[in-house]
Design a protein around this motif. Sequence first.
Motif, PDB file in Angstrom:
ATOM      1  N   TYR A 106       0.866  -1.178   0.000  1.00 33.27           N
ATOM      2  CA  TYR A 106       0.000   0.000   0.000  1.00 33.27           C
ATOM      3  C   TYR A 106       0.909   1.237   0.000  1.00 33.27           C
ATOM      4  O   TYR A 106       1.633   1.473   0.965  1.00 33.27           O
ATOM      5  N   ILE A 107       0.890   1.994  -1.069  1.00 33.94           N
ATOM      6  CA  ILE A 107       1.823   3.099  -1.276  1.00 33.94           C
ATOM      7  C   ILE A 107       1.224   4.384  -0.708  1.00 33.94           C
ATOM      8  O   ILE A 107       0.097   4.754  -1.039  1.00 33.94           O
ATOM      9  N   THR A 108       2.017   5.066   0.140  1.00 36.36           N
ATOM     10  CA  THR A 108       1.534   6.296   0.772  1.00 36.36           C
ATOM     11  C   THR A 108       2.319   7.534   0.351  1.00 36.36           C
ATOM     12  O   THR A 108       1.893   8.653   0.622  1.00 36.36           O
ATOM     13  N   ASP A 109       3.460   7.346  -0.325  1.00 35.28           N
ATOM     14  CA  ASP A 109       4.260   8.502  -0.718  1.00 35.28           C
ATOM     15  C   ASP A 109       5.304   8.033  -1.723  1.00 35.28           C
ATOM     16  O   ASP A 109       5.519   6.822  -1.913  1.00 35.28           O
ATOM     17  N   ASN A 110       5.972   8.989  -2.379  1.00 34.33           N
ATOM     18  CA  ASN A 110       7.086   8.646  -3.251  1.00 34.33           C
ATOM     19  C   ASN A 110       8.123   9.761  -3.181  1.00 34.33           C
ATOM     20  O   ASN A 110       7.819  10.892  -2.821  1.00 34.33           O
ATOM     21  N   LYS A 111       9.352   9.431  -3.542  1.00 39.54           N
ATOM     22  CA  LYS A 111      10.438  10.407  -3.462  1.00 39.54           C
ATOM     23  C   LYS A 111      11.524  10.026  -4.462  1.00 39.54           C
ATOM     24  O   LYS A 111      11.860   8.850  -4.620  1.00 39.54           O
ATOM     25  N   ASN A 112      12.064  11.050  -5.158  1.00 41.08           N
ATOM     26  CA  ASN A 112      13.225  10.834  -6.011  1.00 41.08           C
ATOM     27  C   ASN A 112      14.478  11.160  -5.204  1.00 41.08           C
ATOM     28  O   ASN A 112      14.730  12.300  -4.848  1.00 41.08           O
ATOM     29  N   ASP A 113      15.252  10.135  -4.891  1.00 36.56           N
ATOM     30  CA  ASP A 113      16.456  10.286  -4.083  1.00 36.56           C
ATOM     31  C   ASP A 113      17.486   9.286  -4.606  1.00 36.56           C
ATOM     32  O   ASP A 113      17.629   8.190  -4.093  1.00 36.56           O
ATOM     33  N   GLY A 114      18.182   9.689  -5.691  1.00 42.99           N
ATOM     34  CA  GLY A 114      19.065   8.744  -6.356  1.00 42.99           C
ATOM     35  C   GLY A 114      18.288   7.660  -7.069  1.00 42.99           C
ATOM     36  O   GLY A 114      18.767   6.546  -7.277  1.00 42.99           O
ATOM     37  N   GLY A 115      17.057   7.945  -7.469  1.00 33.40           N
ATOM     38  CA  GLY A 115      16.132   6.981  -8.052  1.00 33.40           C
ATOM     39  C   GLY A 115      14.785   7.095  -7.355  1.00 33.40           C
ATOM     40  O   GLY A 115      14.689   7.686  -6.271  1.00 33.40           O
ATOM     41  N   LEU A 116      13.754   6.546  -7.957  1.00 32.74           N
ATOM     42  CA  LEU A 116      12.418   6.657  -7.383  1.00 32.74           C
ATOM     43  C   LEU A 116      12.218   5.625  -6.278  1.00 32.74           C
ATOM     44  O   LEU A 116      12.525   4.447  -6.444  1.00 32.74           O
ATOM     45  N   TRP A 117      11.669   6.100  -5.145  1.00 32.29           N
ATOM     46  CA  TRP A 117      11.354   5.253  -3.997  1.00 32.29           C
ATOM     47  C   TRP A 117       9.875   5.402  -3.669  1.00 32.29           C
ATOM     48  O   TRP A 117       9.286   6.462  -3.859  1.00 32.29           O
ATOM     49  N   TYR A 118       9.281   4.318  -3.141  1.00 37.03           N
ATOM     50  CA  TYR A 118       7.904   4.354  -2.653  1.00 37.03           C
ATOM     51  C   TYR A 118       7.903   4.114  -1.144  1.00 37.03           C
ATOM     52  O   TYR A 118       8.604   3.222  -0.648  1.00 37.03           O
ATOM     53  N   ARG A 119       7.109   4.918  -0.453  1.00 35.94           N
ATOM     54  CA  ARG A 119       6.857   4.635   0.962  1.00 35.94           C
ATOM     55  C   ARG A 119       5.644   3.720   1.017  1.00 35.94           C
ATOM     56  O   ARG A 119       4.593   4.021   0.436  1.00 35.94           O
ATOM     57  N   VAL A 120       5.792   2.579   1.680  1.00 36.51           N
ATOM     58  CA  VAL A 120       4.746   1.561   1.636  1.00 36.51           C
ATOM     59  C   VAL A 120       4.392   1.065   3.030  1.00 36.51           C
ATOM     60  O   VAL A 120       5.176   1.159   3.972  1.00 36.51           O
TER      61      VAL A 120
END
Length: 617
Positions: A87-101
Amino acid sequence: GLVHGKPLTVIEKTTGTDGNQWYKVTYYVSGGATKKEGYCPVANVRLNENAAIIATGSANANNTLWSCTGDYQKPALVTIPAGTKLYITDNKNDGGLWYRVKCDVGGTTWYGWVQSAYVTKDEIPDIPTDGDYEQGLIAQGFPASYAKLLAVLHEQYPNWVFVPVLTGLDWNTVIAEESKAGRNLIHKTANDAKKSTAASEYNWYTNTWTIRDSSGWVTAHPDYIAYCMDPRNFLNAEYMFMFESLSYNSAHNTAGVQAILNNTFMANDVADTDGSTLNYANAFMSIGEAVGVSPYHLASRVRQEQGANGTSPLISGTYPGYEGLFNYFNYGAYGTPDSVLYANGLTYARNQGWTSRYKSILGGSGLLAKNYINVGQDTLYFQKFNVVYADKLYTHQYMTNVEAAMSESKSVASAYTDKTQAFVFKIPVYTNMPDKPVQFTASGNRNNYLSSLSVSGLALTPTFDGASTNYTVVVDASVTSVTISGTAVVSTSKVKGTGTYNLGSGNTTINVTCTSQSGDPRVYTITVARVGVEPGEYTLTSDTYVIGNTITGVEPGTTVDTFLAGFVCEGATLSVVNAAGSQKTGKVATGDRLAVYKDGALVGLIDVVIYGDISGD
């Protein structure tokens, strides 16, 4: 100290001596190497349980759930097994795309960050929403696949208003029109999968693209254009503002404009040509109100056109022959090489009287309002993809960069510190759309051509061409093996099937496969004909020539057609090949061979000897 966006573990909640609520927390510093404990105001902590779910998916491989992203990602929390629901709650580009799950592993609910490469997102999120609200959207004209995504947004931003724009245009027609050469561009440094491979746009033999605009812009691939045009890919808080109505409203403020301009050449004041001091944020605010256009849109548009550093001669005011002229919106700036583009853009500025920075921004903003906002192209999406201004469908488009609406919308979204307002979003709907959002994978170069293919140094029939995939080679009965060599046009392609092969009697078929970086295979088939092993039954006679171990009695200057007419062959067919095995035309010469075919297979070769003539002349 505590860092914004980094994780905390809440131990307890307490009331301080000041009467305020505090959390006692533990946290990590030094990249996760050291654990500390302290207190933090409750207002400064976002609990995981309160994070809204914005998308869903699953783990496509075993991977690590981290407490942070990028270089600060330690410590590791748990291993997520492949197939785990996320279940994805956020995302961030930090040396590549990350998902907060959020996910369940081993009977425990975990929260953390995972690299996007390990996540397969659901095209339509599996999130419970207000069913009545969804049905209301469908009643307005939104397809069900839109309605679900918009209902998810509605849960987060209940004041947002979604308006369907029923274009009446066929989806496939739209993509075909927008895919025409030069209409939508991507920079040559982008992933190769995003670039067109149409005949006019790409040379498969040299792996080069046709430059359509200065600084290396090439036509985008239809698959990527379809992805960029499918509104369902952008119905989320990060990109939603490409559909925002661009008229001026009271929600805009100077701080929001400044947020867009920070870390750009427009972040600070600059001296204008009339001696005044230009504050960009104030200028965009006042001009936006005057022309009725969102100042956020104006600031984002100039940032998009000029880049963060603002080094273009179009706004330097010092370009030779065009001193004191400025064109912040790049009106009329087109052509190659760059010198032509600059001359065209600054000639346009001269004709408009843009002799100061402020005049250029004011004049460009007014033209944007007149030529785009006021004809219905009043969203970033409609300015990039004209599917609403009927008089000039597909052509009256402000920018050619296919990603412009995406990048500008992110800048605008970040400028709004309060997204709870009643924004109006105008979202296009097409007929005959795919049931699910168009997906695109930046899989790399699509070229699967070979630049060379050879068999033990012998000539192929026909002559090798990377676009052709079927060849034959003729060898004597004494040849028992051949070596196949092949080289790809692009170094990222993989070639399989080369090497040494033992030959059987008759024909041997060998396949050489060139697979592109994107995973598309091209199979080259070589038929090696080994003659004299199993000749089969046929009769060959001639009243004109002497047939033995060689064929003699051929007059110098005899053509291939005349030569073949001098034989009677029952049970087989004849042709003439040269010493390398390639089909012969013109005149017959010493060293050529009479080739005998039975049921399509080469079963005999007889050398031709013309006494006194070795070249056919």
